[in-house]
Design a protein around this motif. Structure first.
Motif, PDB file in Angstrom:
ATOM      1  N   GLU A   1       0.828  -1.192   0.000  1.00 28.35           N
ATOM      2  CA  GLU A   1       0.000   0.000   0.000  1.00 28.35           C
ATOM      3  C   GLU A   1       0.865   1.246   0.000  1.00 28.35           C
ATOM      4  O   GLU A   1       1.943   1.266   0.585  1.00 28.35           O
ATOM      5  N   VAL A   2       0.368   2.291  -0.654  1.00 26.26           N
ATOM      6  CA  VAL A   2       1.061   3.571  -0.734  1.00 26.26           C
ATOM      7  C   VAL A   2       0.308   4.560   0.146  1.00 26.26           C
ATOM      8  O   VAL A   2      -0.863   4.862  -0.125  1.00 26.26           O
ATOM      9  N   PRO A   3       0.938   5.080   1.189  1.00 26.43           N
ATOM     10  CA  PRO A   3       0.232   5.968   2.116  1.00 26.43           C
ATOM     11  C   PRO A   3      -0.334   7.216   1.444  1.00 26.43           C
ATOM     12  O   PRO A   3       0.264   7.785   0.533  1.00 26.43           O
ATOM     13  N   LEU A   4      -1.523   7.624   1.892  1.00 27.20           N
ATOM     14  CA  LEU A   4      -2.219   8.866   1.525  1.00 27.20           C
ATOM     15  C   LEU A   4      -2.757   8.888   0.096  1.00 27.20           C
ATOM     16  O   LEU A   4      -3.494   9.796  -0.266  1.00 27.20           O
ATOM     17  N   ALA A   5      -2.411   7.926  -0.732  1.00 21.22           N
ATOM     18  CA  ALA A   5      -2.766   7.980  -2.147  1.00 21.22           C
ATOM     19  C   ALA A   5      -4.118   7.339  -2.408  1.00 21.22           C
ATOM     20  O   ALA A   5      -4.548   6.421  -1.715  1.00 21.22           O
ATOM     21  N   GLY A   6      -4.783   7.834  -3.470  1.00 18.63           N
ATOM     22  CA  GLY A   6      -5.984   7.217  -3.984  1.00 18.63           C
ATOM     23  C   GLY A   6      -5.640   6.274  -5.123  1.00 18.63           C
ATOM     24  O   GLY A   6      -4.565   5.671  -5.158  1.00 18.63           O
ATOM     25  N   HIS A   7      -6.547   6.165  -6.101  1.00 22.43           N
ATOM     26  CA  HIS A   7      -6.352   5.213  -7.191  1.00 22.43           C
ATOM     27  C   HIS A   7      -5.144   5.564  -8.051  1.00 22.43           C
ATOM     28  O   HIS A   7      -4.438   4.684  -8.531  1.00 22.43           O
ATOM     29  N   ASN A   8      -4.901   6.863  -8.242  1.00 21.44           N
ATOM     30  CA  ASN A   8      -3.799   7.288  -9.104  1.00 21.44           C
ATOM     31  C   ASN A   8      -2.523   7.509  -8.300  1.00 21.44           C
ATOM     32  O   ASN A   8      -1.882   8.564  -8.390  1.00 21.44           O
ATOM     33  N   ALA A   9      -2.132   6.503  -7.537  1.00 15.42           N
ATOM     34  CA  ALA A   9      -0.880   6.604  -6.780  1.00 15.42           C
ATOM     35  C   ALA A   9       0.311   6.858  -7.702  1.00 15.42           C
ATOM     36  O   ALA A   9       1.289   7.489  -7.294  1.00 15.42           O
ATOM     37  N   VAL A  10       0.244   6.377  -8.940  1.00 12.95           N
ATOM     38  CA  VAL A  10       1.337   6.602  -9.889  1.00 12.95           C
ATOM     39  C   VAL A  10       1.530   8.075 -10.198  1.00 12.95           C
ATOM     40  O   VAL A  10       2.602   8.496 -10.645  1.00 12.95           O
ATOM     41  N   THR A  11       0.501   8.891  -9.971  1.00 11.49           N
ATOM     42  CA  THR A  11       0.567  10.326 -10.234  1.00 11.49           C
ATOM     43  C   THR A  11       0.933  11.108  -8.986  1.00 11.49           C
ATOM     44  O   THR A  11       1.781  11.993  -9.012  1.00 11.49           O
ATOM     45  N   THR A  12       0.286  10.797  -7.889  1.00  4.83           N
ATOM     46  CA  THR A  12       0.436  11.610  -6.680  1.00  4.83           C
ATOM     47  C   THR A  12       1.503  11.099  -5.719  1.00  4.83           C
ATOM     48  O   THR A  12       1.902  11.821  -4.804  1.00  4.83           O
ATOM     49  N   ALA A  13       1.972   9.878  -5.917  1.00 10.81           N
ATOM     50  CA  ALA A  13       2.996   9.297  -5.033  1.00 10.81           C
ATOM     51  C   ALA A  13       4.010   8.534  -5.878  1.00 10.81           C
ATOM     52  O   ALA A  13       4.374   7.391  -5.573  1.00 10.81           O
ATOM     53  N   GLY A  14       4.466   9.185  -6.965  1.00  8.74           N
ATOM     54  CA  GLY A  14       5.347   8.512  -7.918  1.00  8.74           C
ATOM     55  C   GLY A  14       6.628   7.990  -7.305  1.00  8.74           C
ATOM     56  O   GLY A  14       7.079   6.889  -7.628  1.00  8.74           O
ATOM     57  N   ALA A  15       7.239   8.752  -6.398  1.00 12.79           N
ATOM     58  CA  ALA A  15       8.508   8.315  -5.807  1.00 12.79           C
ATOM     59  C   ALA A  15       8.320   7.043  -4.983  1.00 12.79           C
ATOM     60  O   ALA A  15       9.142   6.118  -5.030  1.00 12.79           O
TER      61      ALA A  15
END
Length: 286
Positions: free
Chosen positions: A243-257
């Protein structure tokens, strides 16, 4: 209290809308895949590991650029699938298998592979089909927000979850989505949605073989809930869930690192040490 959101940086926003102009070492190429012309955003580093990123429904390379930039200095290739972004617009509306065949033809022509293949949403379905039909081209699978959860396997079900996700995304993405919807057009978006919900991802995952597979979701993603990823991982021979913290469906956009760091760990082994990863539960005995 306002919901904390994962957000794009200023540089990531610029990278998302830069094509066809160079930015952050990425350049645009128009390449042939059979009779189709594909637009591919690429960062090339001779001798470096290769990654291919596959976008989701209605969108394009644009929203994948934060993850793509974080994967550099690897060689990173981000194609616009047929009908989307800056690629050709065939009259036929492709499903996951047909898109995978086009991606394979392009990779063969470009001499790419085996590569780590990262998909988001509908792009996960294309990535899985690529691993099934051309396992020689895929060294690792990273499936971020994979669709379709069988619990919402209808157009109405997916649209309902997508509307819930909107409040969990960086509002700046609206600019990217508007450009992508303009490029694809409503006919292709709705037709691809039909292909998306017809594809039985849960039945296809057992066929990917032993390729290391990481199933990721933003912790706030209603389109790909945790229970769906756990069931999917249990059906996949060599898979883990993260899981990627704080992200919605577009984690690739908002949590890319964060997505890129987990993807790079999974490229060598699904046993890579990471506090964000957990093994899938065992399938219940019948």
């Amino acid at each position: 209290m306002a919901l904390r959101l994962a957000r794009m940086s200023r540089a990531e926003r610029r990278a998302a809308v830069a094509a066809p102009h160079p930015f952050l070492g990425f350049v645009s190429h128009n390449v042939c895949a059979g009779r189709l012309r594909l637009h591919v955003r690429e960062h090339l580093t001779p001798g470096a590991p290769a990654w291919v990123l596959l976008h989701g429904l209605a969108v394009s390379h644009r929203y994948l650029m934060p993850t793509a930039a974080a994967l550099a200095p690897a060689s990173v290739h981000v194609p616009d699938l047929p009908g989307f972004g800056l690629s050709d617009k065939p009259r036929e509306i492709y499903g996951p298998r047909r898109h995978a065949e086009v991606v394979a033809a392009w990779m063969d022509r470009a001499g790419i592979g085996p590569a780590g293949v990262l998909g988001n949403s509908f792009g996960c379905q294309v990535a899985v089909e690529l691993a099934i039909v051309r396992p020689d081209l895929v060294s690792a699978l990273v499936l971020v927000g994979p669709t379709v959860d069988p619990a919402a396997a209808s157009a109405a079900g997916q649209i309902g979850r997508w509307l819930r996700d909107l409040a969990r995304e960086d509002p700046w993405q609206a600019r990217i989505l508007a450009a992508d919807l303009r490029d694809a057009g409503p006919r292709r978006v709705l037709g691809t949605l039909r292909r998306c919900v017809e594809h039985r991802m849960d039945e296809r995952l057992p066929l990917v073989g032993t390729v290391p597979t990481l199933l990721l979701r933003g912790e706030r993603d209603p389109i790909a809930p945790r229970r769906w990823l756990e069931r999917a991982a249990a059906r996949t021979p060599n898979a883990m869930v993260g899981e990627v913290p704080l992200a919605g469906h577009n984690a690739v956009t908002t949590a890319g690192a964060a997505v890129a760091a987990l993807a790079q760990s999974s490229g060598t082994s699904c046993r890579a040490a990471s506090s964000a990863l957990a093994p899938p539960p065992a399938e219940p005995a019948s």
